[in-house]
Design a protein around this motif. Structure first.
Motif, PDB file in Angstrom:
ATOM      1  N   ALA A 128       0.839  -1.206   0.000  1.00 16.43           N
ATOM      2  CA  ALA A 128       0.000   0.000   0.000  1.00 16.43           C
ATOM      3  C   ALA A 128       0.871   1.252   0.000  1.00 16.43           C
ATOM      4  N   ARG A 129       1.912   1.251   0.812  1.00 19.08           N
ATOM      5  CA  ARG A 129       2.827   2.394   0.815  1.00 19.08           C
ATOM      6  C   ARG A 129       3.466   2.573  -0.562  1.00 19.08           C
ATOM      7  N   ASP A 130       3.878   1.454  -1.158  1.00 18.11           N
ATOM      8  CA  ASP A 130       4.500   1.501  -2.486  1.00 18.11           C
ATOM      9  C   ASP A 130       3.547   2.073  -3.528  1.00 18.11           C
ATOM     10  N   GLU A 131       2.246   1.877  -3.320  1.00 22.93           N
ATOM     11  CA  GLU A 131       1.219   2.363  -4.247  1.00 22.93           C
ATOM     12  C   GLU A 131       0.679   3.738  -3.834  1.00 22.93           C
ATOM     13  N   ALA A 132       1.313   4.365  -2.840  1.00 21.67           N
ATOM     14  CA  ALA A 132       0.917   5.684  -2.335  1.00 21.67           C
ATOM     15  C   ALA A 132      -0.492   5.689  -1.744  1.00 21.67           C
ATOM     16  N   LYS A 133      -0.868   4.588  -1.120  1.00 19.56           N
ATOM     17  CA  LYS A 133      -2.156   4.500  -0.426  1.00 19.56           C
ATOM     18  C   LYS A 133      -1.913   4.790   1.053  1.00 19.56           C
ATOM     19  N   THR A 134      -2.768   5.597   1.646  1.00 20.53           N
ATOM     20  CA  THR A 134      -2.582   5.981   3.041  1.00 20.53           C
ATOM     21  C   THR A 134      -3.718   5.553   3.959  1.00 20.53           C
ATOM     22  N   VAL A 135      -4.840   5.123   3.376  1.00 21.88           N
ATOM     23  CA  VAL A 135      -5.978   4.642   4.162  1.00 21.88           C
ATOM     24  C   VAL A 135      -6.332   3.249   3.661  1.00 21.88           C
ATOM     25  N   LEU A 136      -6.311   2.292   4.570  1.00 16.25           N
ATOM     26  CA  LEU A 136      -6.669   0.913   4.233  1.00 16.25           C
ATOM     27  C   LEU A 136      -7.928   0.513   4.986  1.00 16.25           C
ATOM     28  N   VAL A 137      -8.753  -0.300   4.332  1.00 16.51           N
ATOM     29  CA  VAL A 137     -10.013  -0.764   4.907  1.00 16.51           C
ATOM     30  C   VAL A 137     -10.124  -2.263   4.669  1.00 16.51           C
ATOM     31  N   LEU A 138     -10.697  -2.963   5.635  1.00 15.14           N
ATOM     32  CA  LEU A 138     -10.983  -4.391   5.463  1.00 15.14           C
ATOM     33  C   LEU A 138     -12.157  -4.778   6.338  1.00 15.14           C
ATOM     34  N   PHE A 178     -12.697  -2.644   9.698  1.00 13.58           N
ATOM     35  CA  PHE A 178     -11.477  -2.067  10.254  1.00 13.58           C
ATOM     36  C   PHE A 178     -10.880  -1.067   9.281  1.00 13.58           C
ATOM     37  N   HIS A 179     -10.081  -0.150   9.818  1.00 10.27           N
ATOM     38  CA  HIS A 179      -9.284   0.755   8.971  1.00 10.27           C
ATOM     39  C   HIS A 179      -7.916   0.920   9.596  1.00 10.27           C
ATOM     40  N   LYS A 180      -6.990   1.327   8.754  1.00  8.51           N
ATOM     41  CA  LYS A 180      -5.641   1.658   9.238  1.00  8.51           C
ATOM     42  C   LYS A 180      -5.120   2.799   8.409  1.00  8.51           C
ATOM     43  N   GLN A 181      -4.610   3.806   9.086  1.00  8.18           N
ATOM     44  CA  GLN A 181      -3.955   4.936   8.438  1.00  8.18           C
ATOM     45  C   GLN A 181      -2.461   4.620   8.392  1.00  8.18           C
ATOM     46  N   ILE A 182      -1.890   4.643   7.220  1.00  7.09           N
ATOM     47  CA  ILE A 182      -0.454   4.320   7.137  1.00  7.09           C
ATOM     48  C   ILE A 182       0.333   5.475   6.521  1.00  7.09           C
TER      49      ILE A 182
END
Length: 182
Positions: A128-138, A178-182
């Protein structure tokens, strides 16, 4: 690429590999999916899960990975046996270019309790970091083992919906988001 133990590595399936090795990858991934569903995992499929249906699913995932709409990660032995997988769905609406969904975290029952799921989660967060994503959801089954895994990895529960999905045997189950801010 991340080593779990001497004979298991977590790696990203490249777009070229997703395009060129469809049949062997789909077969290996179908084995993991079928095993997880037989083991009671609520991952969108019901019992009995026909191999054809599992193969169709993975063909679609591999096509999406080849189009760069998903990142597909696998945990495999040095001999090439896939034991686990997780996906990062990067294709999102125009107003959510910073977000991705984590999906289909699967570990074959033969390989559980060895840290594969935690390694797959670390790898999907790095992807996700490599793809410039900062908010993840599952989302996951409320009260299941995966819920504890995500909490240990720093994910925040947003809430639960009772009777959201069915277990493979047809019983209702709740789902926790769930979410995670990275």
């Amino acid at each position: 690429m991340t080593a779990i133990d001497a004979d298991i590595v977590v790696r990203r399936i490249s777009t070229d590999e997703a395009r060129e090795r469809v049949a062997p990858l789909a077969n290996a991934l179908a084995d993991v999916l079928i095993d997880c569903v037989k083991g009671g995992a609520s991952v969108s499929f019901m019992l009995p899960l026909a191999r054809e249906k599992a193969l169709d699913f993975w063909h679609g995932v591999l096509q999406a990975a080849a189009r760069k709409e998903r990142v597909l990660l696998v945990a495999e032995t040095t001999a090439g046996r896939i034991l686990g997988t997780v996906q990062l769905i990067t294709a999102q609406p125009d107003n959510q270019p910073h977000r991705a969904d984590v999906a289909k975290m699967l570990v074959h029952r033969d390989a559980r309790r060895r840290g594969l799921a935690a390694q797959l989660m670390a790898a999907v967060e790095q992807a996700a970091r490599d793809e410039a994503k900062t908010v993840l959801v599952l989302d996951t089954v409320t009260g299941g083992d995966a819920e504890r895994l995500y909490q240990r990895a720093g994910w925040q529960a947003v809430g639960s919906v009772p009777n959201f999905a069915l277990m493979p045997d047809g019983a209702y189950c709740g789902t926790t988001f769930f979410h995670k801010q990275i």
